[in-house]
Design an enzyme around this catalytic site. Structure first.
Site, short mmCIF file in Angstrom:
data_model
loop_
_atom_site.label_atom_id
_atom_site.label_comp_id
_atom_site.label_asym_id
_atom_site.label_seq_id
_atom_site.Cartn_x
_atom_site.Cartn_y
_atom_site.Cartn_z
N LYS A 14 0.72 -4.08 4.37
CA LYS A 14 -0.53 -4.80 4.68
C LYS A 14 -0.43 -6.29 4.41
CE LYS A 14 -3.84 -1.10 4.03
NZ LYS A 14 -5.10 -0.86 3.31
N GLU B 224 -8.18 -9.54 -2.17
CA GLU B 224 -9.05 -10.08 -1.13
C GLU B 224 -10.40 -10.37 -1.72
OE1 GLU B 224 -9.30 -7.25 2.11
OE2 GLU B 224 -7.46 -7.98 3.00
N ARG C 298 -1.19 4.68 14.43
CA ARG C 298 -1.19 6.13 14.69
C ARG C 298 -2.49 6.50 15.37
NH1 ARG C 298 -5.15 7.37 10.89
NH2 ARG C 298 -5.07 6.06 9.04
P1 ADP Z 1 -8.67 7.09 9.76
O1 ADP Z 1 -8.57 5.62 9.60
O2 ADP Z 1 -7.91 7.69 10.88
O3 ADP Z 1 -10.04 7.55 9.64
P2 ADP Z 1 -8.11 7.81 7.09
O4 ADP Z 1 -7.84 6.55 6.35
O5 ADP Z 1 -9.37 8.53 6.85
O6 ADP Z 1 -7.82 7.56 8.59
O7 ADP Z 1 -6.89 8.79 6.85
C1 ADP Z 1 -6.63 9.85 7.72
C2 ADP Z 1 -5.94 10.92 6.96
O8 ADP Z 1 -4.70 10.47 6.50
C3 ADP Z 1 -6.70 11.37 5.75
O9 ADP Z 1 -6.47 12.74 5.62
C4 ADP Z 1 -6.06 10.58 4.61
O10 ADP Z 1 -6.16 11.28 3.40
C5 ADP Z 1 -4.63 10.48 5.09
N1 ADP Z 1 -3.94 9.23 4.74
C6 ADP Z 1 -4.13 8.01 5.27
N2 ADP Z 1 -3.26 7.12 4.79
C7 ADP Z 1 -2.49 7.78 3.91
C8 ADP Z 1 -1.39 7.40 3.06
N3 ADP Z 1 -0.90 6.17 3.02
N4 ADP Z 1 -0.85 8.36 2.29
C9 ADP Z 1 -1.32 9.60 2.32
N5 ADP Z 1 -2.33 10.01 3.10
C10 ADP Z 1 -2.91 9.12 3.88
P1 ADP Z 2 -7.18 2.02 3.97
O1 ADP Z 2 -5.77 1.74 4.37
O2 ADP Z 2 -7.28 2.79 2.71
O3 ADP Z 2 -7.98 2.54 5.10
P2 ADP Z 2 -8.55 -0.53 4.38
O4 ADP Z 2 -7.95 -1.86 4.09
O5 ADP Z 2 -8.67 -0.14 5.80
O6 ADP Z 2 -7.75 0.58 3.57
O7 ADP Z 2 -9.98 -0.47 3.69
C1 ADP Z 2 -10.73 0.71 3.61
C2 ADP Z 2 -12.21 0.38 3.47
O8 ADP Z 2 -12.43 -0.41 2.31
C3 ADP Z 2 -12.78 -0.43 4.59
O9 ADP Z 2 -13.21 0.37 5.66
C4 ADP Z 2 -13.95 -1.14 3.93
O10 ADP Z 2 -15.07 -0.31 3.84
C5 ADP Z 2 -13.41 -1.40 2.55
N1 ADP Z 2 -12.81 -2.74 2.45
C6 ADP Z 2 -11.53 -3.08 2.66
N2 ADP Z 2 -11.30 -4.40 2.46
C7 ADP Z 2 -12.50 -4.92 2.10
C8 ADP Z 2 -12.96 -6.23 1.72
N3 ADP Z 2 -12.13 -7.27 1.63
N4 ADP Z 2 -14.28 -6.37 1.39
C9 ADP Z 2 -15.11 -5.33 1.43
N5 ADP Z 2 -14.75 -4.09 1.78
C10 ADP Z 2 -13.47 -3.86 2.09
#
Ligand code: ADP
Ligand code: ADP
Ligand code: MG
Length: 451
Positions: free
Chosen positions: A116, A200, A291
């Site tokens: 990231k 962030e 993905r």
């Molecule tokens: P989406 O953005 O597609 O909604 P999520 O963040 O909810 O995805 O993750 C989708 C699925 O993948 C969930 O079951 C989550 O627990 C799993 N997942 C996502 N990223 C990871 C990771 N880095 N390691 C393990 N499981 C992950």
């Molecule tokens: P993941 O890989 O676990 O999905 P993300 O970076 O996509 O991680 O962040 C997951 C969620 O966390 C976002 O959908 C948002 O709700 C919250 N989030 C992430 N970054 C920020 C931010 N800088 N400020 C506020 N909320 C955030």
């Protein structure tokens, strides 16, 4: 076209991928753990092979067994679904090295965007707005303090290799910084085997809006509308919709452009999602998911495009047949994630046997699931057991339809969040579009009390 694809996943997404393969006349190989031997994906695939015992580490994350199964059964492609190995660039590389197609972007792109910190640097270079924060990795607590001095509180500590909402800590008070930083790092090492952290600015109460992308091997990149995924619990999505109704055309257009720049900046191929947080009319890139996404069906409902079939065609090196001008979104779709858990007991995951199942139906009602009458819900895996998706001419129409569909949906024998989903869509603030990512946290007691 690919001839035979191994699906390196389980549950509803494995079923979803098998169906798409069948429609394209591609042979399917299911893999399963001993725990899943009676699972629906095993029954639906042309062939099925056991790859290990119950724990994910021994089966669905067992790269060696998955690869050797694909080679032995003469597969020419592997679809990773979401979660598990889907964002593991080393695995994607091994698939490529063994002469098979990893259905997704190349290993190099997965590596780049999965980091990231690197992804944010690339966006910055290409003038895609990013959340203000650390310039790269934050190695220790002193550097963390320096960042806080520069950008101010509150902040969000994030893991560079993070996913699934884990490895993230908010800091509102400077005295909490030490503790939160070291705990976030510990969590990231345990969960992702990667302790690289970054910081962030915490955008308070933003919307989560993301853009779906498709890109082929020939430089064609299109955006397929946005999804509002602001209904989250612990940074994990619970309900998603497309489009995001109250977004102004100007911002929407800028977001689509940024998403396409993001994809082009890394020569992206296949399906991908560019995620943003939106703060009033300012949006910031947070990450790109390389993905298929859990919530892809809402995009399918409003665009009429089968995203998994498109993934398979792109992986078969077929040029995109859809043009940007073909994407016209005039309807509204909402998805509820149905989890086997007990919201009244702190969302305790529920395992067991489905004693009775009644699925909703009707025009534009879709239920993606691996459930069947009498099936087993395992405690070893993710608690999501299905996704209820509806679409209608308007958002209000979609909400009405969803309410009826949730009423029709009966899953007896295990606890589910069906009632909670019903409370969410019955809430006036939700109905009026007056919510952000803090909605569940703020309203949880009220939402649970309605049950
Ligand atoms: P989406 O953005 O597609 O909604 P999520 O963040 O909810 O995805 O993750 C989708 C699925 O993948 C969930 O079951 C989550 O627990 C799993 N997942 C996502 N990223 C990871 C990771 N880095 N390691 C393990 N499981 C992950
Ligand atoms: P993941 O890989 O676990 O999905 P993300 O970076 O996509 O991680 O962040 C997951 C969620 O966390 C976002 O959908 C948002 O709700 C919250 N989030 C992430 N970054 C920020 C931010 N800088 N400020 C506020 N909320 C955030
Ligand atoms: Mg995300």
């Amino acid at each position: 076209m690919l001839k035979k694809v191994l699906i390196a996943n389980r549950g509803e997404i494995a079923v979803r991928i098998i169906r798409a393969c069948k429609e394209l006349n591609i042979k399917t190989v299911a893999v399963y753990s001993t725990e899943d031997k009676d699972s629906l994906h095993v029954k639906l695939a042309d062939e099925a092979i056991c790859i290990g015992s119950a724990r994910s580490k021994d089966s669905y994350l067992n790269e060696t067994n998955i690869l050797s199964s694909a080679i032995n059964l003469k597969c020419d492609g592997i679809h990773p679904g979401y979660g598990f190995l889907s964002e593991n660039y080393k695995f994607a590389k091994k698939v490529e090295e063994n002469g098979m197609k990893f259905i997704g972007p190349s290993a190099d792109i997965i590596e780049m965007m999965g980091d990231k910190i690197k992804a944010k640097e690339l966006m910055k270079k290409n003038n895609v707005p990013i959340v203000p924060g650390s310039d790269g990795e934050v190695e220790d607590i002193d550097s963390a303090r320096e960042i806080v001095n520069n950008i101010g509180l509150p902040i969000l500590i994030k893991a560079s290799g993070g996913g699934g909402g884990r490895g993230m800590r908010r800091v509102y008070k400077i005295e909490d910084l030490d503790k939160e930083f070291s705990e976030a790092k510990k969590e990231a090492i345990a969960a992702f085997n990667n302790g690289e952290m970054y910081i962030e600015k915490l955008i308070e109460n933003p919307k989560h809006v993301e853009v779906q992308i498709l890109a082929d091997d020939y430089g064609n990149v299109i955006s397929l509308g946005e999804r509002d995924c602001s209904i989250q619990r612990k940074n994990q999505k619970l309900l998603e919709e497309s489009p995001y109704n109250t977004l102004s055309d100007e911002i929407r257009d800028q977001m689509y452009k940024s998403a396409i720049i993001a994809a082009r900046s890394c020569n992206y191929t296949n399906a991908g999602t560019v995620e943003f947080v939106l703060d009033n009319d300012k949006f910031y890139f947070i990450e790109m998911n390389t993905r298929i996404q859990v919530e892809h069906p809402v995009t399918e409902m409003v665009t009429g495009i089968d995203l998994v079939k498109e993934q398979l065609k792109i992986a078969s090196e077929i040029p995109l047949s859809i043009k940007q001008s073909d994407i016209n979104i005039n309807t509204h779709s909402i998805e509820c994630r149905i989890n086997s858990e007990n919201p009244l007991k702190g969302f305790l995951p529920a395992a067991g046997k489905v004693d009775f199942l009644n699925l909703p139906g009707g025009r534009n009602v879709r239920f993606d699931t691996y459930l069947y009458n009498g099936c087993k819900i395992s405690p070893y895996y993710d608690s999501m057991v299905g996704k209820l998706i509806v679409s209608d001419e308007s958002r209000s129409g979609a909400i009405i339809k969803l309410k009826e569909a949730l009423k029709e949906l009966k899953i007896l024998g295990i606890n589910t969040n069906i009632e909670l989903q019903n409370s969410i869509i019955s809430n006036n603030d939700f109905i009026n579009g007056d919510y952000d990512t803090s909605f569940i946290e703020k309203n949880l007691d009220k939402l649970l009390a309605v049950e």
